[in-house]
Design a protein around this motif. Structure first.
Motif, short mmCIF file in Angstrom:
data_model
loop_
_atom_site.label_atom_id
_atom_site.label_comp_id
_atom_site.label_asym_id
_atom_site.label_seq_id
_atom_site.Cartn_x
_atom_site.Cartn_y
_atom_site.Cartn_z
N ARG A 127 -8.56 0.82 2.73
CA ARG A 127 -9.67 0.60 3.39
C ARG A 127 -9.47 0.13 4.71
O ARG A 127 -8.72 -0.80 4.83
CB ARG A 127 -10.74 -0.34 2.86
N VAL A 128 -10.04 0.63 5.93
CA VAL A 128 -9.79 0.13 7.38
C VAL A 128 -10.99 -0.81 7.68
O VAL A 128 -11.77 -0.50 7.63
CB VAL A 128 -9.70 1.30 8.38
N LEU A 129 -10.65 -1.93 7.80
CA LEU A 129 -11.66 -3.07 8.29
C LEU A 129 -11.76 -3.18 9.60
O LEU A 129 -10.96 -2.89 10.55
CB LEU A 129 -11.25 -4.50 7.58
N PRO B 102 -11.35 1.64 13.52
CA PRO B 102 -12.26 1.44 12.36
C PRO B 102 -13.61 2.01 12.36
O PRO B 102 -14.41 1.74 13.31
CB PRO B 102 -12.28 -0.22 11.81
N GLN B 103 -13.95 2.61 11.34
CA GLN B 103 -15.30 3.14 11.54
C GLN B 103 -16.49 2.35 11.78
O GLN B 103 -17.41 2.65 12.17
CB GLN B 103 -15.65 3.95 10.29
N ARG B 104 -16.20 1.02 11.22
CA ARG B 104 -17.46 -0.02 11.26
C ARG B 104 -17.57 -0.44 12.78
O ARG B 104 -18.36 -1.24 12.93
CB ARG B 104 -17.24 -0.96 10.14
N ALA C 257 -12.12 5.52 8.25
CA ALA C 257 -12.41 4.61 7.04
C ALA C 257 -11.30 4.45 6.15
O ALA C 257 -11.29 3.36 5.51
CB ALA C 257 -13.58 5.09 6.29
N ASP C 258 -10.19 5.35 6.30
CA ASP C 258 -9.08 5.22 5.37
C ASP C 258 -7.74 5.15 6.00
O ASP C 258 -7.81 6.22 7.03
CB ASP C 258 -9.51 6.31 4.09
N ASN D 14 -6.17 -1.13 -0.80
CA ASN D 14 -6.67 0.23 -1.20
C ASN D 14 -6.74 1.03 -0.23
O ASN D 14 -7.18 2.25 -0.41
CB ASN D 14 -8.17 0.02 -1.90
N VAL E 13 -6.10 -3.42 7.18
CA VAL E 13 -5.98 -2.53 6.37
C VAL E 13 -6.05 -3.34 5.07
O VAL E 13 -5.55 -4.53 4.99
CB VAL E 13 -4.75 -1.60 6.00
N THR E 14 -6.75 -2.84 3.90
CA THR E 14 -6.75 -3.47 2.61
C THR E 14 -5.48 -2.74 1.76
O THR E 14 -4.89 -1.76 2.12
CB THR E 14 -8.00 -3.46 1.86
N TYR F 89 0.73 -1.13 -0.23
CA TYR F 89 -0.01 0.02 -0.02
C TYR F 89 0.69 1.27 -0.03
O TYR F 89 0.53 1.90 -0.83
CB TYR F 89 -0.94 -0.01 1.25
#
Length: 791
Positions: free
Chosen positions: A710-712, A735-737, A759-760, A708, A705-706, A643
């Protein structure tokens, strides 16, 4: 050449004389005449031949007369010694009443190597037979024999050969054939003798054992009579106990069947002991004994609050259970033996948070009996389901034994350390627990030892675990998960005031008037002397302080009351074991603070990154990982590096800085580490290393992290935030989720921390790194050396 001549012949029944044998022969009138005729001849010899019922004998032995006299019974007898084999010819005229025949002596054949070998083999067999009979004098005589023919003819003395076999030896002139016959017959006899001796020994041992047992039973009966004790119950007494016991119908039928087996088998049967043990086990179970649940909902909540601080989720669940049962009882819906409570909870959390002691409080609130079943290290399925009665020492399983210990059919059973159940060739205990903990099945639980259905539906099962991931998914699906993540500093002080300090004062034989521990001291112990989610080590430190107080009072080193403040802790506990090191660890670029969850609760995790090389590589740097990382964390490091390289310009990273060999290290290399929540921390550490910008010392982060960016979402948010607060962090990125998980976090933790959902990962990098103090493209070589020394 063979020698032929006439001699008187003596036919004897039940006796075969072979050459070399010296035997006595009783004499009647006819035999006396034969002996007299032989003594009248110049040679003094006669022929002794076996008397046959089926045919005329063809062979006999030429014997010489050794002595004529009387045997102990007074009858006249002659002692003869066999000399040569002879073939019997036709009769010849003689003198007197004796019968004369023409005989031809049989010459011995020369001894060959085969004969010698056969003789040696036969001698071994003969010696083996004689040693079994301990005939030592005969053994010496046999050992001295060297003539194969003479050795073979000693078989005439044996008792294990029949007269027919001895006649065959008499009629066989060939030495080799005689030895082969004897080897076969003697070997068969030895085998038969060994079997017979074994059977005889077994029978003798059995008879001796029975006689010994009979004698001991008679002595035991006499001792009991002297002591005034009752005799053990017979089958009639057991039948009376079964009929008088208040047993369920199916259980009564099974018990009566076993009593019938005992009556038919008798007391001397080995099976009688197993049946008695089984009947005792069945009769001791509290089949119709139950306790009445408390209907005072407010009182139950007061008991739970008095015993444990916090833990509102668990307390609410127990109060709900009580409220539902109370309403069912009011409306007549309570069905004993039906599918009852359905309350199967697993209390999951790190050690020392009060999971086990909470089970006792729940039992007190319910008004039920409490019993604990330790499952740590259990590997045998029979520990849960019981052993089948075919095994020696069979016992019912731990569930049935727990009900027997509780003394009621509706206790609170705590299955402690359910995540530490193992499995091996003896079965999987966790699979056996599926039926126990399934509310839809445990009303027909079958224990292998009892071998009939047992209703467990009214039992309240609780389980404790440290690591949820170690519980099989099928088993976890049958339980209601309640997590106990740990305590804040305020919680620990409240627990110490309400529970720990009074308990340890009592154990130290002190009183509240003799020692006073200030709140500042309790807070300092919780903050800098322990870093645990629970209070187990915290209580040990309090006990240590109070022991020292008791010692001072006993030796006159202090007078009551003794006051312990924050400044006195060094005297009682030494220097603090923990300090806030996050700011110190992140003073150099390339170090980021992450958050993790272990079996001991939440903790901080420092991730360090550095680079080596000239920076003129081919753009594909090698990644080196250390710190005993698991596969998941290794993949997170690969993803983080990919990344950062792919988004170098967006992150302000000079691509030249990534052409080096990148080394990612997680300290405490002796501790295995794995998990999917370190991705964002690795990205932050790599960007910090590549840009030379330090990570803020008060910042912690967690999240996967992915590629791209994104924070999982991850798990254990509450435990990680508790660890962040314990370690003095001020800002935490999650993470936002995972934002809904903040509802379970205590208010004082959220007030002490700035929790930022993202989220990122680029947002974390932008907010976690300090501003650049030099050009970002110039990666300093000295920074790497500084990082290595800090690590």
């Amino acid at each position: 050449m063979s020698n032929t001549y006439s001699v008187p012949v003596l036919f004897v029944p039940d006796l075969v004389v072979l050459p070399g044998m010296v035997v006595p022969i009783p004499l009647d009138d006819g035999a006396q005449a034969t002996v007299d005729a032989a003594r009248a001849t110049e040679s003094g010899r006669l022929l002794v031949a076996p008397r046959l019922d089926d045919r005329y004998p063809t062979h006999g032995a030429i014997v010489s007369i050794v002595q004529v006299g009387r045997i102990p019974g007074g009858q006249q007898a002659v002692v003869v010694k066999g000399e040569r084999r002879a073939q019997i010819g036709s009769g010849t005229p003689g003198h007197g009443a004796a019968l004369w025949v023409e005989v031809t002596e049989i010459d011995e054949e020369p001894v060959t190597d085969e004969v010698t070998e056969l003789a040696a083999e036969y001698k071994k067999l003969v010696l083996a037979m004689l040693q079994r009979r301990e005939a030592w004098q005969i053994i010496d005589a046999v050992n001295k024999m060297t003539d194969p023919s003479a050795l073979a003819d000693t078989s005439g003395y044996t008792t294990w050969l029949t007269d027919r076999q001895k006649r065959e030896l008499l009629e066989t002139a060939d030495i080799a054939r005689r030895l082969r016959l004897l080897i076969g017959w003697t070997g068969e006899h030895i085998a038969e003798t060994e079997v017979s001796d074994k059977i005889t020994a077994d029978v003798r041992d059995g008879m001796e054992k029975q006689q010994k047992e009979f004698l001991l039973r008679q002595q035991l009966a006499a001792i009991r009579k002297e002591l005034g004790e009752d005799e053990p119950e017979g089958a009639d007494d057991l039948r009376g106990r079964v009929e008088a016991a208040d047993l369920p119908e199916k259980v009564r039928e099974a018990a009566l069947r076993e009593v019938g087996k005992l009556e038919r088998a008798g007391d001397q049967s080995p099976e009688s002991g197993w049946i008695r043990t089984w009947l005792d086990t069945v009769l001791e179970l509290p089949w119709n004994v139950t306790t009445t649940d408390s209907t005072d909902i407010a009182g139950a909540r007061e008991i739970l609050d008095a015993d444990h601080h916090g833990l509102d989720d668990v307390k609410d669940r127990i109060v709900e259970f009580l409220a539902v049962r109370a309403r069912r009882a009011e409306r007549g819906l309570q069905v004993v033996g039906g599918r009852g409570s359905g309350a199967v909870m697993v209390l999951a959390g790190p050690p020392g948070v009060g999971k086990t002691s909470l089970g006792e409080s729940i039992a007190r609130a319910l008004g039920r009996e409490f019993v604990r079943v330790a499952l740590g290290g259990v590997r045998d399925e029979a520990e849960i389901r019981g052993h089948r009665r075919t095994y020696v020492g069979a016992l019912p399983g731990r569930i049935v034994r727990a009900i027997g210990e509780a003394g009621s059919m509706n206790p609170v059973v705590l299955l402690d350390e359910i995540d530490k159940v193992g499995s091996d060739y003896r079965g999987d205990p966790a699979a056996a627990l599926l039926e126990v903990l399934d509310p839809a099945q445990n009303h027909t639980f079958r224990d292998h030892y009892l071998d009939f259905d047992l209703d467990l539906s009214d039992v309240v099962f609780l389980a404790t675990a440290n690591v949820i991931e170690n519980i099989p998914s099928a088993l976890l699906d049958r339980m209601e998960l309640v997590t106990i993540d740990g305590y804040t500093e305020d919680d620990k002080i409240a627990i110490a005031r309400g529970h720990l300090v009074p308990r340890q004062i009592e154990k130290a034989a002190l009183s509240a008037d003799e020692v006073v521990i200030g709140d500042d001291a309790l807070r300092e112990v919780a903050a800098n002397f322990t870093r645990e989610p629970g209070v187990r080590h915290y209580e040990r430190l309090l006990a240590k302080m109070l022991r020292k107080v008791a010692t001072k009072l006993a030796t006159g080193g202090a007078s009551a009351p003794v006051t312990i403040g924050e400044d006195d802790l060094k005297e009682y506990l030494g220097r603090p074991r923990f300090t806030l090191e996050s700011a110190e660890r992140t003073e150099v670029p390339g170090v980021a603070t992450g958050l993790a969850v272990t079996g001991m609760g939440g903790d901080v995790l420092y991730i360090e990154a550095t680079a080596a090389g000239s920076g003129d590589g081919d753009g594909d740097p090698r990644l080196q990982l250390t710190g005993q990382l698991g596969d998941v964390m290794k993949e997170s490091a690969q993803i983080a590096l990919s990344y950062v390289r792919a988004h170098a310009s967006e992150l302000g990273v000079d691509p030249v800085a990534l052409n080096r060999t990148v080394h990612v290290h997680v300290p405490a290399g002796a501790v295995p580490k794995d998990g999917p929540s370190a991705g964002v921390t690795m990205v932050t550490a790599l960007v910090s290393m590549a840009t030379g910008r330090r990570v803020r010392g008060d910042v912690g982060m967690t999240g996967e992290v992915t590629l791209n960016g994104r924070v999982l979402p991850i798990g254990g948010v509450k435990q990680k935030l508790l660890a962040a607060q314990r370690n003095g962090l001020g800002t935490v990125f999650i993470p936002q989720r995972n934002e809904p998980d903040l509802d379970d976090v205590p208010t004082e933790i959220l007030d002490a921390l700035e929790v930022i959902p993202v989220a990122d990962v680029a947002e974390i990098v932008a907010r976690a790194l300090e501003p650049a103090t030099r050009p970002e493209s110039a990666y300093p070589e000295s920074s790497a050396r500084t990082e290595s020394s800090a690590a």
